[in-house]
Motif scaffolding. Structure first.
Motif, PDB file in Angstrom:
ATOM      1  N   PRO A 371       2.503  -4.725   4.493  1.00 61.06           N
ATOM      2  CA  PRO A 371       3.637  -5.157   5.317  1.00 61.06           C
ATOM      3  C   PRO A 371       3.703  -4.472   6.672  1.00 61.06           C
ATOM      4  O   PRO A 371       4.323  -4.998   7.606  1.00 61.06           O
ATOM      5  N   ASP A 372       3.071  -3.277   6.780  1.00 59.39           N
ATOM      6  CA  ASP A 372       3.146  -2.518   8.031  1.00 59.39           C
ATOM      7  C   ASP A 372       1.966  -2.763   8.965  1.00 59.39           C
ATOM      8  O   ASP A 372       1.866  -2.125  10.018  1.00 59.39           O
ATOM      9  N   THR A 373       1.069  -3.682   8.622  1.00 57.21           N
ATOM     10  CA  THR A 373      -0.156  -3.868   9.415  1.00 57.21           C
ATOM     11  C   THR A 373       0.151  -4.219  10.871  1.00 57.21           C
ATOM     12  O   THR A 373      -0.385  -3.612  11.800  1.00 57.21           O
ATOM     13  N   LEU A 374       1.004  -5.203  11.097  1.00 59.06           N
ATOM     14  CA  LEU A 374       1.284  -5.620  12.474  1.00 59.06           C
ATOM     15  C   LEU A 374       2.053  -4.537  13.235  1.00 59.06           C
ATOM     16  O   LEU A 374       1.822  -4.327  14.436  1.00 59.06           O
ATOM     17  N   ALA A 375       2.969  -3.841  12.548  1.00 64.76           N
ATOM     18  CA  ALA A 375       3.722  -2.770  13.210  1.00 64.76           C
ATOM     19  C   ALA A 375       2.804  -1.638  13.624  1.00 64.76           C
ATOM     20  O   ALA A 375       2.938  -1.086  14.740  1.00 64.76           O
ATOM     21  N   ARG A 376       1.869  -1.289  12.780  1.00 64.67           N
ATOM     22  CA  ARG A 376       0.911  -0.231  13.121  1.00 64.67           C
ATOM     23  C   ARG A 376       0.055  -0.652  14.311  1.00 64.67           C
ATOM     24  O   ARG A 376      -0.260   0.164  15.178  1.00 64.67           O
ATOM     25  N   ALA A 377      -0.344  -1.915  14.313  1.00 62.00           N
ATOM     26  CA  ALA A 377      -1.149  -2.403  15.438  1.00 62.00           C
ATOM     27  C   ALA A 377      -0.350  -2.344  16.729  1.00 62.00           C
ATOM     28  O   ALA A 377      -0.866  -1.912  17.781  1.00 62.00           O
ATOM     29  N   ASP A 379       2.129  -0.363  17.481  1.00 62.69           N
ATOM     30  CA  ASP A 379       2.264   1.040  17.878  1.00 62.69           C
ATOM     31  C   ASP A 379       0.999   1.567  18.538  1.00 62.69           C
ATOM     32  O   ASP A 379       1.054   2.457  19.401  1.00 62.69           O
ATOM     33  N   ALA A 380      -0.149   1.012  18.138  1.00 66.20           N
ATOM     34  CA  ALA A 380      -1.435   1.439  18.702  1.00 66.20           C
ATOM     35  C   ALA A 380      -1.811   0.644  19.947  1.00 66.20           C
ATOM     36  O   ALA A 380      -2.899   0.839  20.507  1.00 66.20           O
ATOM     37  N   GLY A 381      -0.929  -0.266  20.367  1.00 68.31           N
ATOM     38  CA  GLY A 381      -1.205  -1.065  21.558  1.00 68.31           C
ATOM     39  C   GLY A 381      -2.213  -2.167  21.323  1.00 68.31           C
ATOM     40  O   GLY A 381      -2.901  -2.599  22.264  1.00 68.31           O
ATOM     41  N   ILE A 382      -2.293  -2.671  20.085  1.00 65.56           N
ATOM     42  CA  ILE A 382      -3.272  -3.707  19.730  1.00 65.56           C
ATOM     43  C   ILE A 382      -2.532  -5.018  19.474  1.00 65.56           C
ATOM     44  O   ILE A 382      -1.563  -5.060  18.706  1.00 65.56           O
ATOM     45  N   ASP A 383      -2.993  -6.082  20.083  1.00 64.33           N
ATOM     46  CA  ASP A 383      -2.395  -7.407  19.933  1.00 64.33           C
ATOM     47  C   ASP A 383      -3.139  -8.144  18.809  1.00 64.33           C
ATOM     48  O   ASP A 383      -4.301  -8.541  18.972  1.00 64.33           O
ATOM     49  N   ALA A 384      -2.486  -8.312  17.658  1.00 60.45           N
ATOM     50  CA  ALA A 384      -3.134  -8.925  16.501  1.00 60.45           C
ATOM     51  C   ALA A 384      -3.558 -10.365  16.785  1.00 60.45           C
ATOM     52  O   ALA A 384      -4.658 -10.789  16.414  1.00 60.45           O
ATOM     53  N   GLU A 385      -2.700 -11.127  17.439  1.00 61.89           N
ATOM     54  CA  GLU A 385      -3.036 -12.522  17.698  1.00 61.89           C
ATOM     55  C   GLU A 385      -4.181 -12.651  18.694  1.00 61.89           C
ATOM     56  O   GLU A 385      -5.019 -13.545  18.564  1.00 61.89           O
ATOM     57  N   ALA A 386      -4.254 -11.748  19.656  1.00 65.30           N
ATOM     58  CA  ALA A 386      -5.375 -11.760  20.602  1.00 65.30           C
ATOM     59  C   ALA A 386      -6.679 -11.404  19.894  1.00 65.30           C
ATOM     60  O   ALA A 386      -7.734 -11.990  20.170  1.00 65.30           O
ATOM     61  N   ALA A 387      -6.596 -10.443  18.981  1.00 64.96           N
ATOM     62  CA  ALA A 387      -7.798 -10.065  18.217  1.00 64.96           C
ATOM     63  C   ALA A 387      -8.276 -11.233  17.371  1.00 64.96           C
ATOM     64  O   ALA A 387      -9.485 -11.492  17.258  1.00 64.96           O
ATOM     65  N   LEU A 388      -7.335 -11.972  16.781  1.00 67.37           N
ATOM     66  CA  LEU A 388      -7.711 -13.131  15.975  1.00 67.37           C
ATOM     67  C   LEU A 388      -8.331 -14.222  16.842  1.00 67.37           C
ATOM     68  O   LEU A 388      -9.346 -14.820  16.475  1.00 67.37           O
ATOM     69  N   ALA A 389      -7.751 -14.446  18.007  1.00 72.77           N
ATOM     70  CA  ALA A 389      -8.268 -15.483  18.900  1.00 72.77           C
ATOM     71  C   ALA A 389      -9.683 -15.194  19.364  1.00 72.77           C
ATOM     72  O   ALA A 389     -10.474 -16.108  19.606  1.00 72.77           O
ATOM     73  N   SER A 390     -10.013 -13.919  19.484  1.00 75.15           N
ATOM     74  CA  SER A 390     -11.352 -13.542  19.959  1.00 75.15           C
ATOM     75  C   SER A 390     -12.315 -13.205  18.820  1.00 75.15           C
ATOM     76  O   SER A 390     -13.396 -12.669  19.060  1.00 75.15           O
ATOM     77  N   ASN A 391     -11.911 -13.533  17.576  1.00 81.01           N
ATOM     78  CA  ASN A 391     -12.751 -13.247  16.398  1.00 81.01           C
ATOM     79  C   ASN A 391     -13.102 -11.774  16.289  1.00 81.01           C
ATOM     80  O   ASN A 391     -14.214 -11.409  15.910  1.00 81.01           O
ATOM     81  N   ASP A 392     -12.152 -10.901  16.609  1.00 77.02           N
ATOM     82  CA  ASP A 392     -12.428  -9.467  16.590  1.00 77.02           C
ATOM     83  C   ASP A 392     -11.659  -8.771  15.471  1.00 77.02           C
ATOM     84  O   ASP A 392     -11.052  -7.715  15.661  1.00 77.02           O
ATOM     85  N   ALA A 393     -11.687  -9.344  14.285  1.00 74.72           N
ATOM     86  CA  ALA A 393     -10.986  -8.734  13.153  1.00 74.72           C
ATOM     87  C   ALA A 393     -11.582  -7.390  12.775  1.00 74.72           C
ATOM     88  O   ALA A 393     -10.855  -6.466  12.403  1.00 74.72           O
ATOM     89  N   ALA A 399      -9.761  -0.037  14.289  1.00 79.35           N
ATOM     90  CA  ALA A 399      -8.802   0.755  15.063  1.00 79.35           C
ATOM     91  C   ALA A 399      -7.660   1.259  14.186  1.00 79.35           C
ATOM     92  O   ALA A 399      -7.103   2.336  14.443  1.00 79.35           O
ATOM     93  N   LEU A 400      -7.316   0.506  13.123  1.00 81.36           N
ATOM     94  CA  LEU A 400      -6.225   0.909  12.233  1.00 81.36           C
ATOM     95  C   LEU A 400      -6.703   1.738  11.045  1.00 81.36           C
ATOM     96  O   LEU A 400      -5.899   2.167  10.221  1.00 81.36           O
ATOM     97  N   ASP A 401      -8.010   1.966  10.959  1.00 79.98           N
ATOM     98  CA  ASP A 401      -8.609   2.690   9.835  1.00 79.98           C
ATOM     99  C   ASP A 401      -8.268   2.013   8.502  1.00 79.98           C
ATOM    100  O   ASP A 401      -7.916   2.669   7.520  1.00 79.98           O
ATOM    101  N   ARG A 402      -8.401   0.682   8.477  1.00 78.46           N
ATOM    102  CA  ARG A 402      -8.109  -0.072   7.261  1.00 78.46           C
ATOM    103  C   ARG A 402      -9.316  -0.863   6.763  1.00 78.46           C
ATOM    104  O   ARG A 402      -9.189  -1.781   5.953  1.00 78.46           O
ATOM    105  N   GLN A 403     -10.490  -0.498   7.263  1.00 76.42           N
ATOM    106  CA  GLN A 403     -11.710  -1.141   6.787  1.00 76.42           C
ATOM    107  C   GLN A 403     -12.114  -0.568   5.429  1.00 76.42           C
ATOM    108  O   GLN A 403     -11.795   0.577   5.095  1.00 76.42           O
ATOM    109  N   ILE A 404     -12.853  -1.367   4.665  1.00 78.25           N
ATOM    110  CA  ILE A 404     -13.402  -0.939   3.378  1.00 78.25           C
ATOM    111  C   ILE A 404     -14.911  -0.891   3.522  1.00 78.25           C
ATOM    112  O   ILE A 404     -15.546  -1.892   3.855  1.00 78.25           O
TER     113      ILE A 404
END
Length: 422
Positions: A371-377, A379-393, A399-404
Protein backbone atom coordinates in the motif's frame (compact mmCIF):
# COMPACT_ATOMS: atom_id res chain seq x y z
CA UNK A 1 2.82 -18.87 10.09
CA UNK A 2 -0.56 -17.11 10.20
CA UNK A 3 -2.26 -14.54 8.03
CA UNK A 4 -1.03 -11.90 10.50
CA UNK A 5 2.58 -12.57 9.51
CA UNK A 6 4.54 -9.91 7.65
CA UNK A 7 2.99 -9.71 4.15
CA UNK A 8 6.36 -9.64 2.38
CA UNK A 9 7.47 -12.76 4.26
CA UNK A 10 4.32 -14.65 3.32
CA UNK A 11 4.54 -13.61 -0.33
CA UNK A 12 8.19 -14.68 -0.52
CA UNK A 13 7.26 -18.00 1.09
CA UNK A 14 4.64 -18.54 -1.62
CA UNK A 15 7.22 -17.84 -4.32
CA UNK A 16 9.66 -20.25 -2.66
CA UNK A 17 6.99 -22.97 -2.60
CA UNK A 18 6.36 -22.45 -6.31
CA UNK A 19 10.06 -22.88 -7.02
CA UNK A 20 10.39 -26.02 -4.89
CA UNK A 21 7.51 -27.66 -6.76
CA UNK A 22 9.53 -27.26 -9.97
CA UNK A 23 12.94 -28.33 -8.58
CA UNK A 24 14.53 -30.59 -11.24
CA UNK A 25 16.33 -32.66 -8.60
CA UNK A 26 12.94 -33.78 -7.30
CA UNK A 27 10.68 -33.79 -10.34
CA UNK A 28 12.95 -35.16 -13.10
CA UNK A 29 14.09 -38.62 -11.84
CA UNK A 30 10.54 -40.07 -11.74
CA UNK A 31 10.24 -39.27 -15.45
CA UNK A 32 13.17 -41.40 -16.60
CA UNK A 33 12.59 -44.26 -19.08
CA UNK A 34 13.91 -47.81 -19.09
CA UNK A 35 17.52 -48.23 -20.18
CA UNK A 36 17.99 -49.14 -23.86
CA UNK A 37 19.96 -52.06 -25.27
CA UNK A 38 22.41 -49.62 -26.84
CA UNK A 39 23.82 -46.18 -26.00
CA UNK A 40 22.12 -43.46 -24.02
CA UNK A 41 22.98 -39.92 -25.07
CA UNK A 42 21.65 -37.02 -23.01
CA UNK A 43 21.13 -33.66 -24.71
CA UNK A 44 19.21 -30.63 -23.61
CA UNK A 45 18.60 -26.93 -23.71
CA UNK A 46 17.03 -24.36 -21.41
CA UNK A 47 17.52 -22.46 -18.19
CA UNK A 48 16.75 -25.57 -16.12
CA UNK A 49 18.55 -28.05 -18.37
CA UNK A 50 21.86 -28.19 -16.51
CA UNK A 51 20.22 -29.07 -13.19
CA UNK A 52 17.96 -31.49 -15.06
CA UNK A 53 21.10 -33.14 -16.44
CA UNK A 54 22.59 -33.37 -12.96
CA UNK A 55 19.38 -34.97 -11.67
CA UNK A 56 19.48 -37.51 -14.51
CA UNK A 57 23.15 -38.32 -13.91
CA UNK A 58 22.46 -39.06 -10.25
CA UNK A 59 19.54 -41.36 -11.05
CA UNK A 60 20.90 -43.11 -14.17
CA UNK A 61 22.99 -46.19 -13.32
CA UNK A 62 23.98 -47.08 -16.87
CA UNK A 63 26.44 -45.58 -19.37
CA UNK A 64 25.65 -41.97 -20.21
CA UNK A 65 27.23 -39.11 -22.11
CA UNK A 66 26.06 -36.04 -23.98
CA UNK A 67 25.81 -32.28 -24.14
CA UNK A 68 23.45 -29.72 -22.62
CA UNK A 69 23.34 -25.97 -23.29
CA UNK A 70 22.05 -23.53 -20.68
CA UNK A 71 22.07 -19.79 -20.02
CA UNK A 72 25.21 -18.02 -18.83
CA UNK A 73 25.38 -18.38 -15.05
CA UNK A 74 23.04 -21.40 -14.95
CA UNK A 75 25.56 -24.26 -15.19
CA UNK A 76 25.99 -26.87 -12.46
CA UNK A 77 28.67 -29.57 -12.18
CA UNK A 78 28.07 -32.78 -14.14
CA UNK A 79 30.44 -35.73 -14.40
CA UNK A 80 29.37 -37.51 -17.59
CA UNK A 81 27.55 -34.81 -19.55
CA UNK A 82 29.18 -31.65 -20.91
CA UNK A 83 27.49 -28.40 -19.91
CA UNK A 84 27.84 -25.38 -22.20
CA UNK A 85 26.67 -21.87 -21.33
CA UNK A 86 25.33 -19.56 -24.04
CA UNK A 87 23.33 -16.37 -24.45
CA UNK A 88 19.64 -15.83 -23.70
CA UNK A 89 17.28 -14.25 -24.78
CA UNK A 90 19.26 -13.24 -27.88
CA UNK A 91 21.28 -16.21 -29.21
CA UNK A 92 25.03 -16.17 -29.74
CA UNK A 93 27.69 -18.17 -31.59
CA UNK A 94 28.33 -20.41 -28.57
CA UNK A 95 24.69 -21.52 -28.59
CA UNK A 96 24.80 -22.06 -32.33
CA UNK A 97 27.88 -24.28 -32.02
CA UNK A 98 26.30 -26.26 -29.17
CA UNK A 99 23.13 -26.81 -31.20
CA UNK A 100 25.17 -28.04 -34.15
CA UNK A 101 26.98 -30.54 -31.89
CA UNK A 102 23.71 -31.71 -30.33
CA UNK A 103 22.24 -32.34 -33.79
CA UNK A 104 25.36 -34.32 -34.73
CA UNK A 105 25.07 -36.46 -31.58
CA UNK A 106 21.50 -37.32 -32.52
CA UNK A 107 22.47 -38.24 -36.07
CA UNK A 108 25.03 -40.78 -34.78
CA UNK A 109 22.44 -42.95 -33.01
CA UNK A 110 21.11 -46.30 -34.18
CA UNK A 111 17.90 -48.30 -33.65
CA UNK A 112 18.97 -49.72 -30.25
CA UNK A 113 20.03 -46.34 -28.85
CA UNK A 114 18.22 -43.71 -26.81
CA UNK A 115 18.32 -39.94 -27.14
CA UNK A 116 17.36 -38.61 -23.71
CA UNK A 117 16.38 -34.94 -23.83
CA UNK A 118 16.18 -32.42 -20.97
CA UNK A 119 14.19 -29.46 -22.26
CA UNK A 120 13.02 -26.32 -20.47
CA UNK A 121 12.09 -22.73 -21.12
CA UNK A 122 14.83 -20.68 -22.71
CA UNK A 123 15.77 -23.55 -24.98
CA UNK A 124 14.59 -21.72 -28.10
CA UNK A 125 17.27 -19.04 -27.87
CA UNK A 126 19.92 -21.41 -26.54
CA UNK A 127 19.37 -24.10 -29.18
CA UNK A 128 19.90 -21.70 -32.07
CA UNK A 129 20.90 -23.42 -35.29
CA UNK A 130 19.85 -21.39 -38.35
CA UNK A 131 18.12 -23.11 -41.23
CA UNK A 132 20.18 -23.46 -44.42
CA UNK A 133 20.64 -20.08 -46.09
CA UNK A 134 20.23 -18.13 -42.83
CA UNK A 135 22.85 -16.79 -40.45
CA UNK A 136 23.09 -16.19 -36.72
CA UNK A 137 22.84 -12.46 -37.42
CA UNK A 138 19.48 -13.09 -39.11
CA UNK A 139 18.17 -15.00 -36.12
CA UNK A 140 19.45 -12.41 -33.66
CA UNK A 141 17.68 -9.62 -35.54
CA UNK A 142 14.38 -11.51 -35.58
CA UNK A 143 14.71 -12.43 -31.90
CA UNK A 144 15.26 -8.81 -30.89
CA UNK A 145 12.26 -7.69 -32.93
CA UNK A 146 10.01 -10.36 -31.44
CA UNK A 147 11.09 -9.42 -27.91
CA UNK A 148 10.36 -5.75 -28.45
CA UNK A 149 6.99 -6.05 -30.19
CA UNK A 150 5.17 -7.86 -27.38
CA UNK A 151 4.63 -11.14 -29.24
CA UNK A 152 3.28 -14.03 -27.18
CA UNK A 153 5.57 -16.98 -26.53
CA UNK A 154 3.63 -19.27 -28.86
CA UNK A 155 3.91 -16.72 -31.65
CA UNK A 156 7.62 -16.21 -31.05
CA UNK A 157 8.31 -19.92 -31.11
CA UNK A 158 6.25 -20.48 -34.25
CA UNK A 159 8.54 -18.04 -36.06
CA UNK A 160 11.68 -19.49 -34.49
CA UNK A 161 10.77 -23.05 -35.54
CA UNK A 162 10.55 -22.01 -39.17
CA UNK A 163 13.98 -20.40 -39.09
CA UNK A 164 15.67 -23.37 -37.44
CA UNK A 165 17.50 -26.53 -38.45
CA UNK A 166 16.88 -28.24 -35.08
CA UNK A 167 13.60 -27.02 -33.55
CA UNK A 168 10.04 -27.95 -34.52
CA UNK A 169 10.67 -31.71 -34.28
CA UNK A 170 13.86 -31.67 -36.34
CA UNK A 171 16.03 -33.00 -33.48
CA UNK A 172 13.80 -36.07 -33.21
CA UNK A 173 13.96 -36.50 -36.97
CA UNK A 174 17.76 -36.45 -36.82
CA UNK A 175 17.78 -39.14 -34.11
CA UNK A 176 15.59 -41.63 -36.00
CA UNK A 177 15.61 -44.63 -35.88
CA UNK A 178 16.74 -44.26 -32.25
CA UNK A 179 14.20 -43.89 -29.46
CA UNK A 180 13.71 -40.37 -28.11
CA UNK A 181 12.55 -39.66 -24.56
CA UNK A 182 12.01 -35.98 -23.74
CA UNK A 183 11.57 -34.68 -20.19
CA UNK A 184 10.06 -31.19 -20.17
CA UNK A 185 9.69 -28.41 -17.63
CA UNK A 186 6.96 -26.17 -18.98
CA UNK A 187 7.23 -22.39 -19.12
CA UNK A 188 4.39 -21.81 -21.58
CA UNK A 189 0.67 -21.13 -21.13
CA UNK A 190 -1.18 -24.37 -21.73
CA UNK A 191 1.94 -26.58 -21.42
CA UNK A 192 1.95 -27.39 -25.14
CA UNK A 193 5.11 -29.50 -25.70
CA UNK A 194 5.43 -28.17 -29.25
CA UNK A 195 5.88 -24.64 -27.86
CA UNK A 196 8.26 -25.40 -24.96
CA UNK A 197 11.72 -24.46 -26.30
CA UNK A 198 10.07 -24.53 -29.77
CA UNK A 199 9.55 -28.29 -29.54
CA UNK A 200 12.83 -29.77 -30.86
CA UNK A 201 11.51 -33.33 -30.42
CA UNK A 202 7.78 -32.69 -30.86
CA UNK A 203 5.71 -32.66 -34.08
CA UNK A 204 4.66 -29.21 -35.20
CA UNK A 205 1.19 -28.22 -36.41
CA UNK A 206 2.22 -24.72 -37.58
CA UNK A 207 3.37 -23.66 -41.03
CA UNK A 208 5.53 -21.12 -42.83
CA UNK A 209 2.31 -19.27 -43.62
CA UNK A 210 1.56 -19.04 -39.88
CA UNK A 211 5.02 -17.61 -39.21
CA UNK A 212 4.61 -15.03 -41.98
CA UNK A 213 1.21 -13.98 -40.64
CA UNK A 214 2.74 -13.36 -37.20
CA UNK A 215 5.65 -11.20 -38.37
CA UNK A 216 3.40 -9.23 -40.70
CA UNK A 217 0.83 -8.76 -37.95
CA UNK A 218 3.44 -7.12 -35.73
CA UNK A 219 4.92 -5.13 -38.60
CA UNK A 220 8.37 -6.66 -38.14
CA UNK A 221 10.92 -5.60 -40.74
CA UNK A 222 12.62 -8.88 -41.59
CA UNK A 223 16.12 -9.29 -42.99
CA UNK A 224 15.83 -10.13 -46.70
CA UNK A 225 17.17 -13.66 -46.26
CA UNK A 226 14.59 -14.38 -43.55
CA UNK A 227 11.72 -12.97 -45.59
CA UNK A 228 12.79 -14.99 -48.64
CA UNK A 229 13.11 -18.14 -46.51
CA UNK A 230 9.63 -17.81 -44.98
CA UNK A 231 8.01 -16.94 -48.30
CA UNK A 232 9.69 -19.90 -50.04
CA UNK A 233 8.46 -22.35 -47.38
CA UNK A 234 10.88 -24.91 -48.73
CA UNK A 235 10.96 -27.50 -45.92
CA UNK A 236 8.12 -27.66 -43.43
CA UNK A 237 8.61 -28.90 -39.87
CA UNK A 238 7.76 -32.58 -39.21
CA UNK A 239 4.00 -32.96 -38.73
CA UNK A 240 2.05 -35.01 -36.14
CA UNK A 241 1.31 -37.86 -38.56
CA UNK A 242 5.00 -38.38 -39.41
CA UNK A 243 5.98 -42.01 -38.60
CA UNK A 244 9.33 -40.88 -37.18
CA UNK A 245 7.50 -39.95 -33.95
CA UNK A 246 6.47 -43.57 -33.27
CA UNK A 247 9.51 -44.01 -31.01
CA UNK A 248 9.28 -40.57 -29.38
CA UNK A 249 7.95 -40.17 -25.83
CA UNK A 250 7.38 -36.85 -24.06
CA UNK A 251 6.90 -36.45 -20.29
CA UNK A 252 6.06 -33.27 -18.40
CA UNK A 253 8.05 -33.09 -15.15
CA UNK A 254 6.92 -29.68 -13.88
CA UNK A 255 4.37 -27.09 -14.92
CA UNK A 256 2.97 -23.74 -13.76
CA UNK A 257 -0.25 -25.14 -12.28
CA UNK A 258 1.67 -27.53 -10.01
CA UNK A 259 3.64 -24.59 -8.65
CA UNK A 260 0.52 -22.50 -8.11
CA UNK A 261 -1.09 -25.35 -6.20
CA UNK A 262 2.02 -25.70 -4.02
CA UNK A 263 1.89 -21.99 -3.22
CA UNK A 264 -1.82 -22.34 -2.48
CA UNK A 265 -1.12 -25.02 0.13
CA UNK A 266 1.36 -22.73 1.90
CA UNK A 267 -1.22 -19.94 1.88
CA UNK A 268 -3.90 -22.20 3.29
CA UNK A 269 -1.56 -23.32 6.08
CA UNK A 270 -1.09 -19.64 6.93
CA UNK A 271 -4.83 -19.11 7.25
CA UNK A 272 -5.18 -17.41 3.86
CA UNK A 273 -7.68 -18.60 1.23
CA UNK A 274 -5.92 -19.30 -2.10
CA UNK A 275 -7.74 -18.33 -5.29
CA UNK A 276 -6.00 -19.73 -8.38
CA UNK A 277 -7.07 -17.54 -11.28
CA UNK A 278 -5.24 -19.59 -13.90
CA UNK A 279 -1.85 -20.83 -15.03
CA UNK A 280 -2.06 -19.54 -18.61
CA UNK A 281 -2.72 -15.81 -18.40
CA UNK A 282 -1.37 -13.79 -21.31
CA UNK A 283 -1.59 -10.18 -22.48
CA UNK A 284 0.13 -6.87 -21.90
CA UNK A 285 1.47 -6.76 -18.34
CA UNK A 286 -0.11 -3.42 -17.55
CA UNK A 287 -3.53 -4.51 -18.83
CA UNK A 288 -3.46 -7.77 -16.86
CA UNK A 289 -2.45 -5.75 -13.79
CA UNK A 290 -5.50 -3.49 -14.11
CA UNK A 291 -7.80 -6.51 -14.21
CA UNK A 292 -6.05 -8.08 -11.22
CA UNK A 293 -6.36 -4.83 -9.26
CA UNK A 294 -10.10 -4.90 -9.85
CA UNK A 295 -10.40 -8.47 -8.59
CA UNK A 296 -8.31 -7.65 -5.51
CA UNK A 297 -10.54 -4.67 -4.71
CA UNK A 298 -13.62 -6.89 -5.10
CA UNK A 299 -12.20 -9.27 -2.52
CA UNK A 300 -11.52 -6.39 -0.13
CA UNK A 301 -14.83 -4.56 -0.56
CA UNK A 302 -17.32 -7.34 -1.22
CA UNK A 303 -15.66 -10.61 -0.18
CA UNK A 304 -15.89 -11.87 -3.75
CA UNK A 305 -14.75 -14.29 -5.07
CA UNK A 306 -13.63 -14.96 -1.46
CA UNK A 307 -13.45 -13.04 1.78
CA UNK A 308 -10.13 -11.74 3.15
CA UNK A 309 -7.63 -12.91 4.08
CA UNK A 310 -7.17 -14.29 0.58
CA UNK A 311 -4.48 -14.45 -2.07
CA UNK A 312 -4.94 -14.31 -5.84
CA UNK A 313 -2.50 -16.68 -7.55
CA UNK A 314 -1.79 -16.72 -11.26
CA UNK A 315 0.77 -17.83 -13.81
CA UNK A 316 1.31 -17.71 -17.54
CA UNK A 317 3.36 -15.19 -19.48
CA UNK A 318 2.48 -11.55 -19.82
CA UNK A 319 4.36 -9.37 -22.28
CA UNK A 320 5.67 -5.84 -22.63
CA UNK A 321 5.60 -3.84 -25.82
CA UNK A 322 8.66 -1.60 -25.43
CA UNK A 323 7.75 1.97 -26.29
CA UNK A 324 9.94 3.92 -23.86
CA UNK A 325 13.61 3.94 -23.01
CA UNK A 326 13.29 1.67 -19.99
CA UNK A 327 14.44 -1.90 -19.50
CA UNK A 328 11.09 -3.64 -19.74
CA UNK A 329 10.51 -6.78 -17.69
CA UNK A 330 6.96 -8.20 -17.73
CA UNK A 331 6.80 -9.04 -14.03
CA UNK A 332 8.23 -5.73 -12.87
CA UNK A 333 5.91 -3.89 -15.24
CA UNK A 334 2.96 -5.89 -13.92
CA UNK A 335 3.92 -4.94 -10.35
CA UNK A 336 4.28 -1.26 -11.20
CA UNK A 337 1.00 -1.15 -13.12
CA UNK A 338 -0.71 -2.93 -10.24
CA UNK A 339 0.60 -0.35 -7.77
CA UNK A 340 -0.64 2.48 -9.98
CA UNK A 341 -4.06 0.86 -10.40
CA UNK A 342 -4.46 0.18 -6.67
CA UNK A 343 -3.37 3.74 -5.85
CA UNK A 344 -2.38 2.94 -2.26
CA UNK A 345 -5.38 0.75 -1.43
CA UNK A 346 -5.04 -0.51 2.14
CA UNK A 347 -4.24 -4.13 3.04
CA UNK A 348 -3.28 -5.24 -0.50
CA UNK A 349 0.23 -6.53 -1.09
CA UNK A 350 1.69 -8.36 -4.09
CA UNK A 351 4.64 -10.15 -5.60
CA UNK A 352 5.32 -10.71 -9.30
CA UNK A 353 8.35 -12.77 -10.33
CA UNK A 354 9.68 -14.88 -13.15
CA UNK A 355 10.42 -18.32 -11.74
CA UNK A 356 13.74 -18.54 -13.60
CA UNK A 357 15.05 -15.52 -11.67
CA UNK A 358 15.32 -13.41 -14.82
CA UNK A 359 12.59 -10.90 -15.65
CA UNK A 360 13.04 -9.97 -19.30
CA UNK A 361 16.77 -9.52 -19.78
CA UNK A 362 17.46 -8.33 -16.23
CA UNK A 363 19.15 -10.40 -13.51
CA UNK A 364 16.10 -9.66 -11.36
CA UNK A 365 13.14 -11.97 -10.78
CA UNK A 366 10.57 -9.25 -10.12
CA UNK A 367 9.31 -7.00 -7.35
CA UNK A 368 7.18 -6.57 -4.24
CA UNK A 369 4.30 -4.09 -3.97
CA UNK A 370 2.48 -2.75 -0.93
CA UNK A 371 0.00 0.00 0.00
CA UNK A 372 2.94 2.36 0.57
CA UNK A 373 4.64 1.83 -2.82
CA UNK A 374 3.41 5.02 -4.49
CA UNK A 375 3.95 7.12 -1.34
CA UNK A 376 7.53 5.90 -1.04
CA UNK A 377 8.12 6.71 -4.69
CA UNK A 378 6.70 10.22 -4.26
CA UNK A 379 8.93 10.81 -1.23
CA UNK A 380 11.91 9.76 -3.35
CA UNK A 381 10.91 12.12 -6.17
CA UNK A 382 9.94 9.27 -8.53
CA UNK A 383 6.90 9.53 -10.80
CA UNK A 384 5.32 6.05 -10.96
CA UNK A 385 3.16 6.80 -13.99
CA UNK A 386 6.12 8.25 -15.90
CA UNK A 387 8.17 5.16 -15.10
CA UNK A 388 5.35 2.97 -16.39
CA UNK A 389 5.00 5.02 -19.56
CA UNK A 390 8.70 4.61 -20.31
CA UNK A 391 8.76 0.87 -19.48
CA UNK A 392 11.18 1.54 -16.63
CA UNK A 393 9.68 -0.67 -13.93
CA UNK A 394 13.05 -2.18 -13.11
CA UNK A 395 14.50 1.28 -12.51
CA UNK A 396 11.47 2.19 -10.38
CA UNK A 397 11.73 -0.79 -8.02
CA UNK A 398 15.51 -0.62 -7.92
CA UNK A 399 15.26 2.94 -6.56
CA UNK A 400 12.80 1.76 -3.88
CA UNK A 401 14.88 -1.32 -2.99
CA UNK A 402 11.88 -3.57 -3.69
CA UNK A 403 13.41 -5.84 -6.31
CA UNK A 404 13.65 -9.60 -5.77
CA UNK A 405 17.02 -11.06 -6.76
CA UNK A 406 17.26 -14.79 -6.05
CA UNK A 407 19.87 -15.36 -8.77
CA UNK A 408 19.46 -18.27 -11.20
CA UNK A 409 16.78 -20.55 -9.77
CA UNK A 410 17.71 -23.35 -12.22
CA UNK A 411 14.08 -24.00 -13.06
CA UNK A 412 11.47 -22.21 -15.16
CA UNK A 413 7.68 -22.45 -14.93
CA UNK A 414 7.20 -18.87 -16.07
CA UNK A 415 5.49 -16.00 -14.27
CA UNK A 416 4.36 -16.23 -10.66
CA UNK A 417 1.98 -13.62 -9.29
CA UNK A 418 0.41 -13.48 -5.84
CA UNK A 419 -1.82 -10.65 -4.60
CA UNK A 420 -2.50 -10.84 -0.86
CA UNK A 421 -5.65 -9.14 0.48
CA UNK A 422 -5.82 -8.91 4.27
Amino acid sequence: MTSQADPDTLLLDLFDAALKAADPLACVPPCLPEKPAGRTVLVGAGKASALMAQAIERAWDGPLDGLVVTRYGHAVPCERVEIVEASHPVPDAVGEAAARRILALAEELGPDDLLLCAISGGGSALLSLPAPGLTLDDKQAVNRALLRCGARIGEMNCVRKHLSAIKGGRLAAAAAPAAVHSILISDVPGDDPSIIASGPTVPDATSFADALKIVRGYGIDLPKAVRDHLEAGAEETPKPDDPLFEKVETVLAAAPLLSLRAAGEVARAAGVTPIILGDALEGESREVARVMAGIAQSVKRHGLPAAPPAVLLSGGETTVTIRGEGRGGPNAEFALALAVALDGAADIHAIACDTDGVDGAEEVAGALVGPDTLARAKDAGIDAEAALASNDAHGFFEALDRQIKPGPTLTNVNDFRAILIR
